[in-house]
Scaffold this motif. Sequence first.
Motif, PDB file in Angstrom:
ATOM      1  N   LEU A  52       0.702  -1.148   0.015  1.00  0.00           N
ATOM      2  CA  LEU A  52      -0.109  -0.073  -0.041  1.00  0.00           C
ATOM      3  C   LEU A  52       0.751   1.285  -0.108  1.00  0.00           C
ATOM      4  N   ASP A  53       1.899   1.058   0.543  1.00  0.00           N
ATOM      5  CA  ASP A  53       2.879   2.157   0.925  1.00  0.00           C
ATOM      6  C   ASP A  53       3.244   2.708  -0.422  1.00  0.00           C
ATOM      7  N   ARG A  54       3.641   1.729  -1.372  1.00  0.00           N
ATOM      8  CA  ARG A  54       4.363   1.795  -2.618  1.00  0.00           C
ATOM      9  C   ARG A  54       3.372   2.582  -3.490  1.00  0.00           C
ATOM     10  N   LYS A  55       1.979   2.255  -3.215  1.00  0.00           N
ATOM     11  CA  LYS A  55       0.867   2.874  -4.181  1.00  0.00           C
ATOM     12  C   LYS A  55       0.643   4.289  -3.523  1.00  0.00           C
ATOM     13  N   LYS A  56       1.113   4.547  -2.555  1.00  0.00           N
ATOM     14  CA  LYS A  56       0.875   5.818  -1.765  1.00  0.00           C
ATOM     15  C   LYS A  56      -0.759   5.708  -1.143  1.00  0.00           C
ATOM     16  N   GLU A  57      -1.066   4.697  -0.672  1.00  0.00           N
ATOM     17  CA  GLU A  57      -2.501   4.286  -0.229  1.00  0.00           C
ATOM     18  C   GLU A  57      -2.573   4.724   1.211  1.00  0.00           C
ATOM     19  N   GLU A  58      -3.177   5.482   1.933  1.00  0.00           N
ATOM     20  CA  GLU A  58      -3.177   5.606   3.293  1.00  0.00           C
ATOM     21  C   GLU A  58      -4.381   4.587   3.696  1.00  0.00           C
ATOM     22  N   ALA A  59      -4.013   3.883   4.737  1.00  0.00           N
ATOM     23  CA  ALA A  59      -5.054   2.840   5.266  1.00  0.00           C
ATOM     24  C   ALA A  59      -4.443   2.401   6.694  1.00  0.00           C
ATOM     25  N   ASN A  60      -5.606   1.889   7.431  1.00  0.00           N
ATOM     26  CA  ASN A  60      -5.080   1.006   8.453  1.00  0.00           C
ATOM     27  C   ASN A  60      -5.055  -0.231   8.143  1.00  0.00           C
ATOM     28  N   VAL A  61      -3.779  -0.988   8.522  1.00  0.00           N
ATOM     29  CA  VAL A  61      -3.472  -2.531   8.340  1.00  0.00           C
ATOM     30  C   VAL A  61      -3.759  -3.074   9.968  1.00  0.00           C
ATOM     31  N   VAL A  62      -4.988  -3.841  10.024  1.00  0.00           N
ATOM     32  CA  VAL A  62      -5.125  -4.267  11.185  1.00  0.00           C
ATOM     33  C   VAL A  62      -4.802  -5.978  11.354  1.00  0.00           C
ATOM     34  N   VAL A  63      -4.359  -6.447  12.323  1.00  0.00           N
ATOM     35  CA  VAL A  63      -4.516  -7.974  12.284  1.00  0.00           C
ATOM     36  C   VAL A  63      -5.472  -8.325  13.276  1.00  0.00           C
ATOM     37  N   LEU A  64      -6.463  -9.262  12.974  1.00  0.00           N
ATOM     38  CA  LEU A  64      -7.129  -9.930  14.090  1.00  0.00           C
ATOM     39  C   LEU A  64      -6.766 -11.483  14.036  1.00  0.00           C
ATOM     40  N   ALA A  65      -6.342 -11.665  14.993  1.00  0.00           N
ATOM     41  CA  ALA A  65      -5.792 -13.130  15.366  1.00  0.00           C
ATOM     42  C   ALA A  65      -5.980 -13.647  16.573  1.00  0.00           C
ATOM     43  N   GLY A  66      -6.277 -14.983  16.689  1.00  0.00           N
ATOM     44  CA  GLY A  66      -6.531 -15.690  17.941  1.00  0.00           C
ATOM     45  C   GLY A  66      -5.382 -15.892  18.720  1.00  0.00           C
ATOM     46  N   ASP A  67      -5.451 -16.470  19.744  1.00  0.00           N
ATOM     47  CA  ASP A  67      -4.294 -16.790  20.643  1.00  0.00           C
ATOM     48  C   ASP A  67      -3.499 -17.819  20.217  1.00  0.00           C
TER      49      ASP A  67
END
Lengths: 279, 380
Positions: free
Chosen positions: A75-90
Amino acid sequence: MSLISKGHIACQGCAALSTANLILNELGPRTVAVIPACCLSVCNGPYPSAAFKIPVVNCAFETAAITAAGIRAGLDRKKEEANVVVLAGDGGTYDIGLGALSGAAERNDNILYVCYDNEAYMNTGIQRSSATPYGAHTMTTPKEGYKREHKKDIIGILKAHDVPYIATATITKPGDFKKKVRKAKDMKGFRFILAFTPCPTGWKFDPKYSIKMARLAVNSGLFPLREIVWGEETVKKIKTEDSKAVFKEYIKLQGRFKHLSDEEVNNFYRAYKNFDWKF
Amino acid sequence: MELLSGSQAVATAVKLANVDVVTAYPITPQTSIIEELAKMCTSGELDATYINVESEHSAMAGIIGAAVAGARTFTATASQGLALMHEMLHWAANGRLPIVMAVVNRALGPGWNIWTDQTDTLSQRDTGWIQLYCTNAQEVLDSVLMAYPLAERCNLPVMVVLDAYLLSHTYEPVDVPSQSVVDEYLTTTYERPFGIDFENPYSVFQLTMPTEYAVLRRRQQKDFEQAYLHYVGEAISFRHSFGRYWPELSGCGYTDSYKAKNVLITTGTMSSTAKSLLTDYKRDVQLVNLKLLRPFPAKSLREAIRGAERAIVVDRNLSPGLGGIWAQEVRAALSGLPVHTYSYIAGIGGTDVTEEDLDKIIYDALNNEPQYYPVFVEDI
């Protein structure tokens, strides 16, 4: 408007889904969720339908942190602003994903990693993880063969990586949780939130108690609400009448602890009181 | 002409292809590739994001993430590293991501062995990657350049494979094309079938029920069948741009008008040795060098070999309990033709394969019945 629609296939009383809902609503629609093998990957529903109304990238079990870092790089290479969030279990965080988690934390990759901790491999049918607490029955630590080891101190591990932001939160304190998500959202670098997510199916309690169960865990001191900014810790003191009584109520409400004698419950209580994170 | 090692040829091609994201985890003898790329990214010669990951598994997972986000990606590995990546190779392929990776063939342990052996890449045969094998440093550079349009046209990942040391660390004169010629060659507009879309959000790689899953796998096979034609076309288009030709099969002594009774089938640098041996050779033998493992060039091979009596396959790899892996592929491809396939194993764990060895193998095949199990060159 919620970013998770009706028609998801989570169990009744699932705290993980409410947790995801709270987080995504704080982060907003310009968010990519990275989900490894875990309950939420199933809750989203089967292709071609999806309950999550944001871009979701499912990834292999042990790769959540690095997949998110790769997406961030792309996303950074394309200059796209966004949140990248992981939703992972234990399981995907404490166990199989720990290597990738450590790698991303050490590189200070610009991602928000949320571990929703339901204290066992629930998606595969309730097997022991290193986040499973002492005393718990699971299908791989059945009844008298209950887990003899205590929960792994994942916050201690993350703290040792000296990352910008670490917090613990539960949906039983939504104001605190939202504030922490907003704070994490506004920071750069590696941010980690450990969310305590009671699981009626795996812990064997009535689904109506999901919120209560989280409250008891916080009030007993079993799951302290913490915030660590660049290694500086603030612990929010929870006033409790009698933490031992709250602890006992927490244990008694759950089928996974029903084989424990009073003495074993007392041992459990004493042991966690001696952990680093006691307050 | 520049004097480049195979590793430098890889890095030079990656630079020319203007890759966006590189992930790197070191393993001998791949290190010279990622070190070269690290230098290029530091100096600004290559404007790419370079991520030092904590394992090969993460090297592949990281560029999977970057590729989903629309980046042109690269990584390199070998041997144990490739084996560790195995799960993610399936993920990249079933995820239909146009990732390009260089693999330096190295033996798998134990015992620890850093020398060349193809068992690492050949045991990734069924992961859904296009695999291109190389005979010299020029072919390495050219194959990496060809890999990008091929991957992006087919939405399939491509592995460019080179022998440890014999290619990776051997310096050869290499014609390095100018950036403008490469830019022109790589200008094909590429429409990604999916990615990250905030306006019309959707999930990728999610839970997929049997019927839908079967549809996706069937499409993957159909696209691989097309990929074979794409490769043939790409090789021609590459020749048009650069004047060099790397067809799916290449040989020595093979012409349309003349076909030998005996065909020696080899891959990688062994083909360079075989080519040298078979130039003005005393016996009736021609060479077929196989460039593709997947898609396997079965149709071209059957045409090339029609009329021959013996297909003599020499493998620098081993599927224990069966034998040479290329020999099995050749047997399957030639099924129904009146050709005997001979399977020989040579060069395991980086042992040398000399012209004398190949001569000995040919002599043995011409004077014996084919065996079901392979013959090791040491036993002749």
